[in-house]
Design an enzyme around this catalytic site. Structure first.
Site, PDB file in Angstrom:
ATOM      1  N   ASP A   1      -6.883  -1.698   4.560  1.00 24.87           N
ATOM      2  CA  ASP A   1      -5.951  -2.764   4.180  1.00 24.87           C
ATOM      3  C   ASP A   1      -6.228  -4.067   4.922  1.00 24.87           C
ATOM      4  O   ASP A   1      -5.685  -5.110   4.541  1.00 24.87           O
ATOM      5  CB  ASP A   1      -4.505  -2.336   4.477  1.00 24.87           C
ATOM      6  CG  ASP A   1      -4.083  -1.121   3.672  1.00 24.87           C
ATOM      7  OD1 ASP A   1      -4.476  -1.046   2.499  1.00 24.87           O
ATOM      8  OD2 ASP A   1      -3.390  -0.253   4.226  1.00 24.87           O
TER       9      ASP A   1
ATOM     10  N   ASP B   1       0.854  -1.184   0.000  1.00 23.70           N
ATOM     11  CA  ASP B   1       0.000   0.000   0.000  1.00 23.70           C
ATOM     12  C   ASP B   1       0.893   1.238   0.000  1.00 23.70           C
ATOM     13  O   ASP B   1       2.081   1.161   0.353  1.00 23.70           O
ATOM     14  CB  ASP B   1      -0.897  -0.028   1.239  1.00 23.70           C
ATOM     15  CG  ASP B   1      -1.758   1.209   1.350  1.00 23.70           C
ATOM     16  OD1 ASP B   1      -2.431   1.540   0.360  1.00 23.70           O
ATOM     17  OD2 ASP B   1      -1.744   1.850   2.416  1.00 23.70           O
TER      18      ASP B   1
ATOM     19  N   ASP C   1      -1.227  -0.414   6.289  1.00 21.17           N
ATOM     20  CA  ASP C   1      -1.323   0.169   7.631  1.00 21.17           C
ATOM     21  C   ASP C   1      -2.715   0.661   7.998  1.00 21.17           C
ATOM     22  O   ASP C   1      -2.947   1.039   9.141  1.00 21.17           O
ATOM     23  CB  ASP C   1      -0.337   1.337   7.777  1.00 21.17           C
ATOM     24  CG  ASP C   1      -0.854   2.608   7.118  1.00 21.17           C
ATOM     25  OD1 ASP C   1      -1.496   2.500   6.046  1.00 21.17           O
ATOM     26  OD2 ASP C   1      -0.640   3.694   7.684  1.00 21.17           O
TER      27      ASP C   1
END
Length: 666
Positions: free
Chosen positions: A557, A357, A553
């Site tokens: 996610d 990400d 994080d």
């Protein structure tokens, strides 16, 4: 081989008893049992619990067997010609623990090396070779002690973690400072840590200035400067000034507690490769007994038959595999990565694709001023002063970034006389009698301000904050998220390891392209919603058969972290992400993640070295013994020495103790 079982409480429970406030513990007890109740592997069902160390009873037993072997060799006292009395007594005293465990294994229908060695000892005694039987027993006992000491080194490393946290803490309560037990700490307490003291909680600095050694937690060798509003970890050492810290996580919830719990869980759990090691150990025993039977049928030589049974050993696999996993998890903890079990460490060792990400992972997740471009009529300072004054009362993240940047430069900010915010446009303010517009191009257009094309950067990842005064454009402030400085090196390292990398983000394509271009990432999926992230990960894992590590994080996610082969969460991420992940990076450093991948590969490589070495030694030894080229004594020596070689090979992974100047160890 194993002689004892450790029935003491787990180290995680000991850590909890010492460091967790009782009220918090009571609230968590129910969920803890529900969460971990399915882990039936916590009972050391592999039968190879090398938890004991060297004690005087074992020393006396080994010494007695050694003396009995000497007496049997020199025939010091042989009242009966058919039976050696000293040999029988020595075998009873020395062989009892081995025989007891072999009998327990039979009752549990498990084929282990204790059973095969018992058969070899009894067979040697039955044909009158009491000296050989005693030497085999002596080798087994000595090997057992050496294994216990080797594995005990790994467990001592965990005990060292437990002993590190302070038992008594200074807390400010009701305006006074009082010393309380660590068990009495509560979330929200203001804790005072003197220079040289050990920080007992995860929290935020309320006041003070110091440098803190966080090497035990993040692996960072250099002390980290701590001032008000900075974060500190439990288990770190305050080196210089006094700090007052607000407790935010205590006990098992702290980063330190999580490390202890992860290592303890790894010690109790069984990864697939460990189950394979146990099965292989059993198969080797069956193979050795079958080869021994075939040898006897062909040669009718009982000595060669016994040698075949003796030489085959799989304890190097059965004991070395969990030792390697324990050492690897301990090393990863020193690197600042909490691996929540041996199965996840093994999976990390097989990862061939990393999906990352962007926000909070490759970037800091907060906007910062990147550059100031003037239209030519004003300097950068003048542009920043006008923008900061207009944005002083703004709650918009871009406005806060501008104000923070100007304050960081030490420039004074004038209070606006009037402040108006137009959603989706920007701010109109009155500053020192002048009308200041700060916002996007649409706000400039609404205010009749012409923006030259040289100030427009539509293809850039940064957000352009235009600044105008009294209808004249002053310039533009480019604000964007900042790429983590270590991210480039981490991506390069992953590429060199042959690992495919993919940027998966919900941000715009322009932003994703800009970040990927800086880091050298060629595969990008942008503007992905949480459900699309989940679908992508499932496609890679189930459709393509990839072993995928997902690094993220945020709350968005969490589903992808669960669906990945192994989920990796940044320590600064949300609670949901950290709980969903299999690995947590405490220091938010992607380089640490790369080092953790390398360590996982090293653990896997060590385990397979042990597998291959054991099979090679056993196969060669069985052939030589069957051909009469290997006697029982040499067979026993080869068995024990090869076993210890592979166990010591795994022991190389255990964290090393290094002494610091303050007398502590890491």
């Amino acid at each position: 081989m194993a002689l004892h079982h450790d029935d003491s409480s787990t180290l995680a429970e000991q850590a909890n008893a010492r460091t967790t406030a009782q009220g918090v513990l009571d609230q968590r007890d129910g969920t803890e049992h529900d969460q971990h109740g399915h882990d039936h592997d916590a009972d050391h069902e592999d039968g190879h619990d090398h938890s004991h160390g060297f004690d005087w009873a074992e020393a006396a037993r080994i010494a007695f067997v050694a003396l009995a072997a000497v007496a049997a060799w020199f025939k010091l006292w042989e009242p009966f010609t058919a039976v050696s009395v000293i040999g029988v007594v020595g075998l009873v005293v020395g062989g009892w623990p081995i025989l007891k465990e072999a009998f327990e294994n039979i009752l549990e229908r498990r084929m282990t090396m204790e059973l095969s060695m018992t058969i070899a000892i009894v067979a040697a005694a039955a044909i009158g070779q009491f000296f050989t039987a005693l030497i085999i027993t002596l080798f087994v006992l000595v090997a057992e002690v050496l294994e216990g000491l080797t594995v005990g080194r790994g467990r001592k490393a965990i005990r060292d973690l437990l002993e590190f946290l302070p038992r008594e803490v200074s807390v400010r309560r009701s305006g006074a400072i009082q010393a309380v037990s660590a068990e009495e700490l509560r979330i929200g307490d203001a804790i005072l840590v003197a220079p040289g003291g050990r920080i007992p909680v995860d929290g935020t600095v309320l006041s003070g200035h110091s440098f803190v050694d966080e090497s035990r937690i993040t692996g960072e060798s250099m002390p980290t400067e701590k001032t008000a509003d900075t974060h500190v970890f439990a288990g770190s050492i305050n080196q210089s000034g006094a700090l007052e810290i607000r407790a935010e996580r205590i006990g098992r919830d702290t980063s330190y507690g999580k490390i202890i719990e992860a290592v303890e869980h790894a010690e109790r759990s069984r990864a697939p490769v460990q189950r394979l090691a146990d099965r292989l150990a059993g198969y080797l025993v069956y193979f050795a007994l079958g080869a021994a039977a075939l040898t006897y049928l062909i040669t009718r030589d009982i000595v060669s038959t016994i040698s075949v049974i003796i030489v085959a050993g799989a304890c190097g696999i059965a004991a070395g595999t969990p030792l390697a996993i324990l050492g690897g998890i301990g090393r990863c903890a020193r690197l600042g990565a909490i691996v929540k079990g041996g199965v996840h460490l093994e999976t990390l060792g097989r990862v061939n694709m990393v999906v990352i990400d962007k926000t909070g992972t490759l970037t800091f997740g907060r906007p910062e001023v990147q550059r100031v471009v003037s239209s030519g009529s004003a300097g950068a300072g003048e542009i920043l002063d006008a923008a900061a004054s207009a944005e002083l009362r703004s709650e918009h993240p871009l406005g806060k970034a501008v104000v923070a940047y100007v304050r960081g430069l030490g420039r004074p900010i004038t209070e606006p006389e009037r402040f108006d915010y137009t959603p989706g446009r920007g701010i109109t303010a009155r500053v020192d009698g002048a009308t200041v517009l700060v916002g996007n191009a649409a706000l400039m257009q609404d205010g009749g301000v012409a923006v030259p094309s040289s100030l427009r950067h539509d293809k850039e990842a940064a957000s352009d904050v235009f600044v105008a005064r009294n209808g004249q454009i002053l310039g533009v402030v480019a604000v964007s998220d900042t790429v983590r400085p270590e991210a480039k090196g981490a991506i390069d390292a992953l590429n060199k390891m042959g690992i495919r990398t993919l940027l998966l983000t919900g941000d715009s394509r322009a932003v994703a392209d800009a970040v990927a271009r800086q880091l050298g990432i060629t595969e990008i999926v942008a503007e992905a919603l949480p459900e699309e992230k989940l679908a992508r990960i499932r496609g890679f894992v189930k459709g393509d058969g990839r072993v995928v590590a997902m690094v993220g994080d945020g709350v968005n996610d969490a589903p992808a972290l669960v669906a990945a082969s192994v989920g990796v969460a940044m320590g600064s991420g949300t609670d949901v992400a950290r709980e969903s992940a299999d690995v947590v990076l405490l220091g938010n450093d992607l380089v640490r993640f790369v080092e953790t991948l390398r360590m996982a590969r090293r653990v896997r490589r060590t385990i397979w070295q042990n597998f291959a070495g054991t099979l090679a030694v056993d196969a060669l030894g069985i052939v030589l013994a069957a051909c009469g080229l290997l006697g029982p004594l040499l067979a026993a020596f080869i068995h024990v020495s090869s076993e210890m070689t592979f166990i010591l090979n795994s022991a190389r992974l255990l964290p090393r103790r290094s002494h610091k100047s303050d007398g502590t160890t890491v």
